[in-house]
Scaffold this motif. Structure first.
Motif, short mmCIF file in Angstrom:
data_model
loop_
_atom_site.label_atom_id
_atom_site.label_comp_id
_atom_site.label_asym_id
_atom_site.label_seq_id
_atom_site.Cartn_x
_atom_site.Cartn_y
_atom_site.Cartn_z
N ASP A 197 6.03 4.13 1.39
CA ASP A 197 6.45 2.97 1.07
C ASP A 197 6.32 3.03 -0.52
O ASP A 197 5.46 3.02 -1.41
CB ASP A 197 5.80 1.57 1.51
CG ASP A 197 6.29 0.24 0.71
OD1 ASP A 197 6.93 0.43 -0.09
OD2 ASP A 197 5.61 -0.84 1.22
N SER A 198 7.52 3.27 -1.14
CA SER A 198 7.50 3.53 -2.67
C SER A 198 7.24 2.35 -3.43
O SER A 198 7.12 2.63 -4.58
CB SER A 198 9.05 3.99 -2.85
OG SER A 198 9.92 2.97 -2.64
N SER A 199 7.14 1.17 -2.89
CA SER A 199 6.87 0.15 -3.69
C SER A 199 5.33 0.05 -3.77
O SER A 199 4.78 -0.43 -4.86
CB SER A 199 7.24 -1.17 -3.11
OG SER A 199 6.51 -1.57 -1.89
N LYS A 200 4.45 1.01 -3.05
CA LYS A 200 3.05 1.00 -3.07
C LYS A 200 2.48 1.77 -4.11
O LYS A 200 3.25 2.88 -4.44
CB LYS A 200 2.44 1.39 -1.84
CG LYS A 200 2.51 0.26 -0.74
CD LYS A 200 1.51 -0.33 -0.41
CE LYS A 200 1.68 -1.71 0.31
NZ LYS A 200 2.24 -1.39 1.77
N HIS A 201 1.56 1.76 -4.79
CA HIS A 201 0.95 2.32 -5.75
C HIS A 201 -0.37 2.87 -5.37
O HIS A 201 -1.57 2.02 -5.10
CB HIS A 201 0.64 1.40 -7.02
CG HIS A 201 -0.12 1.95 -8.25
ND1 HIS A 201 0.64 1.82 -9.27
CD2 HIS A 201 -1.24 2.60 -8.30
CE1 HIS A 201 -0.32 2.42 -10.14
NE2 HIS A 201 -1.30 2.84 -9.81
N PRO A 202 -0.49 4.16 -5.03
CA PRO A 202 -1.70 4.70 -4.33
C PRO A 202 -2.93 4.69 -5.41
O PRO A 202 -2.66 5.02 -6.54
CB PRO A 202 -1.29 6.10 -4.14
CG PRO A 202 0.12 6.19 -4.33
CD PRO A 202 0.61 5.20 -5.07
N ALA A 203 -4.16 4.18 -5.01
CA ALA A 203 -5.18 4.27 -5.93
C ALA A 203 -6.32 4.32 -4.95
O ALA A 203 -6.36 3.86 -3.89
CB ALA A 203 -5.01 2.88 -6.69
N SER A 204 -7.53 5.01 -5.65
CA SER A 204 -8.65 4.86 -4.80
C SER A 204 -9.86 5.17 -5.58
O SER A 204 -9.60 6.02 -6.84
CB SER A 204 -8.67 6.11 -3.55
OG SER A 204 -8.45 7.48 -4.00
N SER A 205 -11.04 5.04 -5.43
CA SER A 205 -12.24 5.43 -5.92
C SER A 205 -13.32 5.40 -5.05
O SER A 205 -13.33 4.71 -4.18
CB SER A 205 -12.62 4.62 -7.35
OG SER A 205 -12.13 3.38 -7.28
N PHE A 206 -14.07 6.36 -5.37
CA PHE A 206 -15.68 6.42 -4.77
C PHE A 206 -16.79 6.90 -5.67
O PHE A 206 -16.50 7.27 -6.76
CB PHE A 206 -15.59 7.18 -3.39
CG PHE A 206 -15.49 8.66 -3.54
CD1 PHE A 206 -16.63 9.43 -3.86
CD2 PHE A 206 -14.27 9.50 -3.54
CE1 PHE A 206 -16.54 10.77 -3.90
CE2 PHE A 206 -14.23 10.79 -3.40
CZ PHE A 206 -15.19 11.21 -4.03
N LEU A 207 -17.86 6.44 -5.32
CA LEU A 207 -18.97 6.94 -6.02
C LEU A 207 -19.98 7.08 -4.92
O LEU A 207 -20.45 6.10 -4.05
CB LEU A 207 -19.48 5.53 -6.92
CG LEU A 207 -20.71 5.70 -7.56
CD1 LEU A 207 -20.74 6.81 -8.69
CD2 LEU A 207 -21.06 4.21 -8.19
#
Ligand SMILES: [Zn+2]
Lengths: 220, 114
Positions: free
Chosen positions: B37-47
């Motif tokens: 879905d090109s309207s989505k902005h992939p983002a992630s983080s982990f620690l």
């Protein structure tokens, strides 16, 4: 009705702007003393201005200044920043929260308290803030309790708690209200909200001219 | 993993407070979010395996759930949690899975490193 002393307890800078600022300006015009206890600085907010002029690091200080400017616009005489962490009100130790609110009630002895209606105010901080105020006021003997007016706006709220029983015509205080909204520059794109071509007085009055509250009823 | 039972999770949160713990916290939209879905902005983080200690914590909501842990200088917060590992007695393993079962968010605490 003439209010002597009003205590407003809300969790975020800007919670006062749309639903309450006109009413407060009106009460202040009529001689009331208002204390606004704001639980947090809204430091976890996602709006940083368009284009962004705030960062995660600078946001709390910016929102604090915006809140001071809003209070000045409304005429609020006493702003208390209680220093709780944004988004965490529902997890806070309830004793800590209730004690702070209880101290304010004792110090100020308000005739009216304004907060969010617990359960019907969408953001968990709003609900938890309202719940703490209702709990704390509820611990007072019934004869000593101030009137509590609640803001509510969840999708299903009228089904559960009925229609608001308090309506204030704040058309005479729209200047203060618009200035309060415009104070929160990082949060609201006022140009968008208020219309680039300036809303007509009539449009402003239709949109912002009435403020509504639910009087909280304690089971007797 | 089982669907979260808030009372059980709260018991573990209380049991693990006031001690040195290792935390794993993670949030992800999935790397393919924008591909689907090109309207989505992939983002992630982990620690992983940062050390923390909290003095007070709670689970809240009606599901998906939220957890907040109060530390001396800040908070740990996680929203969207749906599942917990019911076999664990010394560790807290929480995750949020979407309608397709994919992991969206995770919060784990343990006295030993993960
Ligand atoms: Zn708010």
């Amino acid at each position: 009705m003439m209010e002597q002393r009003i205590l407003v307890v809300l969790p975020h800078p800007d919670d006062e702007a749309f639903g309450l600022s006109g009413t407060l300006a009106m009460h202040i015009h009529n001689g009331a003393q208002v204390t606004y206890a704001c639980l947090t600085l809204g430091e976890m907010g996602r709006n940083m201005g368009i284009p962004p002029f705030a960062t995660r690091v600078t946001l709390p200080a910016i929102r604090k200044m915006e809140l001071e400017s809003s209070c000045q616009a409304i005429g609020i005489q006493d702003l208390r920043l209680l220093g709780f962490h944004d988004k965490m009100i529902e997890f806070e130790d309830q004793n800590v929260l209730d004690t702070r609110i209880g101290e304010l009630l004792k110090e100020l002895n308000p005739s009216l308290v304004v907060t969010f209606y617990p359960g019907y105010s969408v953001h968990p901080d709003h609900d938890a803030c309202g719940a703490a105020v209702i709990r704390t006021v509820g611990k007072l003997p019934a004869s000593e309790r101030p009137v509590v007016h609640c803001l509510a706006f969840s999708r299903d709220h009228e089904q559960a708690i009925g229609k608001p029983d308090v309506h204030y015509d704040v058309r005479a205080f729209l200047k203060q209200k618009v200035a309060s909204i415009e104070s929160h520059r990082s949060q609201f794109q006022a140009a968008e909200l208020l219309g680039k071509n300036e809303l007509s007085q009539q449009e402003l009055e239709a949109r912002f001219g009435t403020e509504r509250f639910w009087t909280y009823r304690y089971p007797s | 993993m089982q669907l979260i039972q808030p009372i059980k999770v709260q018991q573990l949160i209380d049991k693990l407070k006031d001690q040195e713990l290792y935390v794993h916290i993670e949030q992800t939209t999935g790397a393919y979010a924008a591909h689907m879905d090109s309207s989505k902005h992939p983002a992630s983080s982990f620690l992983t395996n940062a050390r923390i200690r909290y003095s007070h914590g709670a689970i809240s909501g009606n599901g998906p759930y939220r957890v907040g842990l109060k530390m001396t200088h800040g908070w740990v917060y996680s929203e969207g949690l749906t599942h917990y590992e019911d076999m664990e007695t010394e560790r807290l393993i929480l995750a949020g899975h979407d309608s397709q079962g994919k992991l969206i968010v995770a919060l784990q605490l343990s006295p030993k490193p993960f």
